[in-house]
Design a protein around this motif. Structure first.
Motif, PDB file in Angstrom:
ATOM      1  N   ILE A 246      -5.493   2.502  -1.775  1.00 15.95           N
ATOM      2  CA  ILE A 246      -4.080   2.991  -2.230  1.00 15.95           C
ATOM      3  C   ILE A 246      -3.561   1.825  -2.075  1.00 15.95           C
ATOM      4  N   ALA A 247      -3.698   0.708  -1.154  1.00 15.57           N
ATOM      5  CA  ALA A 247      -2.958  -0.541  -1.047  1.00 15.57           C
ATOM      6  C   ALA A 247      -3.328  -1.589  -2.037  1.00 15.57           C
ATOM      7  N   ALA A 248      -4.710  -1.488  -2.766  1.00 16.65           N
ATOM      8  CA  ALA A 248      -5.202  -2.218  -3.962  1.00 16.65           C
ATOM      9  C   ALA A 248      -4.623  -1.826  -5.292  1.00 16.65           C
ATOM     10  N   VAL A 249      -4.529  -0.305  -5.395  1.00 17.39           N
ATOM     11  CA  VAL A 249      -4.456   0.069  -6.843  1.00 17.39           C
ATOM     12  C   VAL A 249      -2.838  -0.751  -7.608  1.00 17.39           C
ATOM     13  N   PRO A 250      -1.796  -0.864  -6.758  1.00 23.02           N
ATOM     14  CA  PRO A 250      -0.598  -1.457  -7.207  1.00 23.02           C
ATOM     15  C   PRO A 250      -0.789  -2.941  -7.393  1.00 23.02           C
ATOM     16  N   VAL A 251      -1.605  -3.528  -6.679  1.00 20.53           N
ATOM     17  CA  VAL A 251      -1.695  -5.000  -7.028  1.00 20.53           C
ATOM     18  C   VAL A 251      -2.645  -5.197  -8.253  1.00 20.53           C
ATOM     19  N   LEU A 252      -3.629  -4.392  -8.399  1.00 14.32           N
ATOM     20  CA  LEU A 252      -4.631  -4.616  -9.584  1.00 14.32           C
ATOM     21  C   LEU A 252      -3.788  -4.115 -10.863  1.00 14.32           C
ATOM     22  N   VAL A 253      -2.917  -2.963 -10.732  1.00 20.24           N
ATOM     23  CA  VAL A 253      -2.101  -2.758 -12.019  1.00 20.24           C
ATOM     24  C   VAL A 253      -1.083  -3.816 -12.241  1.00 20.24           C
ATOM     25  N   VAL A 254      -0.568  -4.578 -11.395  1.00 17.83           N
ATOM     26  CA  VAL A 254       0.338  -5.677 -11.830  1.00 17.83           C
ATOM     27  C   VAL A 254      -0.552  -6.785 -12.368  1.00 17.83           C
ATOM     28  N   TYR A 255      -1.901  -7.121 -11.790  1.00 17.61           N
ATOM     29  CA  TYR A 255      -2.660  -8.275 -12.464  1.00 17.61           C
ATOM     30  C   TYR A 255      -2.917  -7.816 -13.828  1.00 17.61           C
ATOM     31  N   LEU A 256      -3.313  -6.581 -14.071  1.00 19.38           N
ATOM     32  CA  LEU A 256      -3.907  -6.175 -15.194  1.00 19.38           C
ATOM     33  C   LEU A 256      -2.856  -6.194 -16.463  1.00 19.38           C
ATOM     34  N   PHE A 257      -1.398  -5.849 -16.056  1.00 18.72           N
ATOM     35  CA  PHE A 257      -0.402  -5.854 -17.233  1.00 18.72           C
ATOM     36  C   PHE A 257       0.379  -7.158 -17.165  1.00 18.72           C
ATOM     37  N   LEU A 258       0.551  -7.651 -16.126  1.00 11.84           N
ATOM     38  CA  LEU A 258       1.344  -8.949 -15.942  1.00 11.84           C
ATOM     39  C   LEU A 258       0.561 -10.271 -15.900  1.00 11.84           C
ATOM     40  N   GLN A 259      -0.626 -10.123 -16.016  1.00  8.19           N
ATOM     41  CA  GLN A 259      -1.460 -11.756 -15.409  1.00  8.19           C
ATOM     42  C   GLN A 259      -0.932 -12.684 -16.520  1.00  8.19           C
ATOM     43  N   ARG A 260      -0.228 -12.522 -17.775  1.00  8.44           N
ATOM     44  CA  ARG A 260       0.198 -13.912 -18.443  1.00  8.44           C
ATOM     45  C   ARG A 260       1.394 -14.074 -17.816  1.00  8.44           C
ATOM     46  N   GLN A 261       2.327 -13.260 -17.210  1.00  8.19           N
ATOM     47  CA  GLN A 261       3.563 -13.860 -16.483  1.00  8.19           C
ATOM     48  C   GLN A 261       3.140 -14.580 -15.135  1.00  8.19           C
TER      49      GLN A 261
END
Length: 273
Positions: A246-261
């Protein structure tokens, strides 16, 4: 690039990617198991996709409360960091005043001060002002810790903006605040997004500051809540793995969709244009 050279590069990168992905896959697999399945064989695949452990971690264990605490604290902290950081970055980059260079050097010096050095004085100040175990106290602690980093990156970015743009805006009748609000904020939107994502990840993943400022179970952030599960559910590893997931999923989503930023935030202001 010769084929042999490509293989020399590809094989270590593939091994690194596997080493990064495997813990997440293993944690997901454990979270899907029952306690009996985990005890019998912790490395085997789960017999079926069971969400019971995730539901238990979210409801009974209190991860939903920890998640909400983190969302509130991170949102407030990032908002204040971007507000103060953008104003300070604009002032240091484009408003030359007496002591501006010394002030920027002070910001750089603050980047090299570990939190452990100021941990005890900060805790005493927060205790004396009644801010321990409160949301404003933790938000202020995050702002104080990550503001030098934010100011440094935004100052570097605003320094790349041509001064003619600022001069033209002043000639058109804009005040300093008008230049900041109408010109510099829109121009700095890419840098603000990048720095905001980085600060959100810093605050979300933090354990030490949150553990110091939020001692009560009711006000724990998500990462502190996850660390507390290890002791409470040492005999129920699938539930603990569910909390980690549960704690890791939000971070993973951010990295997947905002890795360029995120990459742009690391290099903000390093190139012209």
């Amino acid at each position: 690039m010769p084929r042999l050279t490509r293989w020399v590069v590809a094989i270590p990168m593939a091994a690194l990617a596997l080493a990064t992905i495997y813990p997440l896959v293993f944690t997901t697999n454990v979270a899907m198991k029952t306690r009996r399945e985990y005890v019998l064989d912790r490395f085997s695949l789960a017999d079926s996709l069971s969400w019971d452990n995730l539901v238990k971690a979210w409801t009974s264990v209190g991860m939903s409360r920890y998640f909400l605490n983190s969302v509130v604290v991170v949102a407030c902290s990032v908002g204040l960091l971007l507000l103060f950081g953008s104003m300070a970055g604009f002032a240091l980059a484009r408003l030359k005043f007496r002591g501006s260079s010394a002030l920027f050097l002070g910001v750089l010096a603050a980047l090299f001060i570990p939190f452990q050095v100021i941990m005890v004085p900060l805790a005493r100040i927060m205790a004396d002002t009644g801010l321990v175990d409160t949301y404003p106290g933790l938000v202020l602690a995050y702002v104080a810790q990550f503001l030098p980093f934010t100011i440094f990156l935004l100052t570097s970015y605003y320094s790349t903006v041509p001064p003619d743009i600022v001069d033209a805006a002043r000639i058109d009748g804009n005040t300093v605040y008008g230049v900041y609000w109408r010109i510099m904020l829109p121009i700095g939107a890419p840098a603000l997004l990048s720095v905001g994502v980085l600060n959100a990840l810093f605050c979300w993943n933090d354990v030490l500051i949150s553990l110091l400022m939020m001692p009560s179970a009711e006000h724990r952030t998500l990462m502190v809540g996850v660390t507390s599960l290890r002791g409470q559910y040492s005999d129920d590893i699938p539930t603990f793995a569910s909390g980690v997931l549960i704690a890791a999923v939000p971070v993973l989503v951010v990295y997947l969709f905002l890795q360029r930023q995120i990459a742009d935030g690391v290099t903000a202001g390093s190139t012209k244009g």
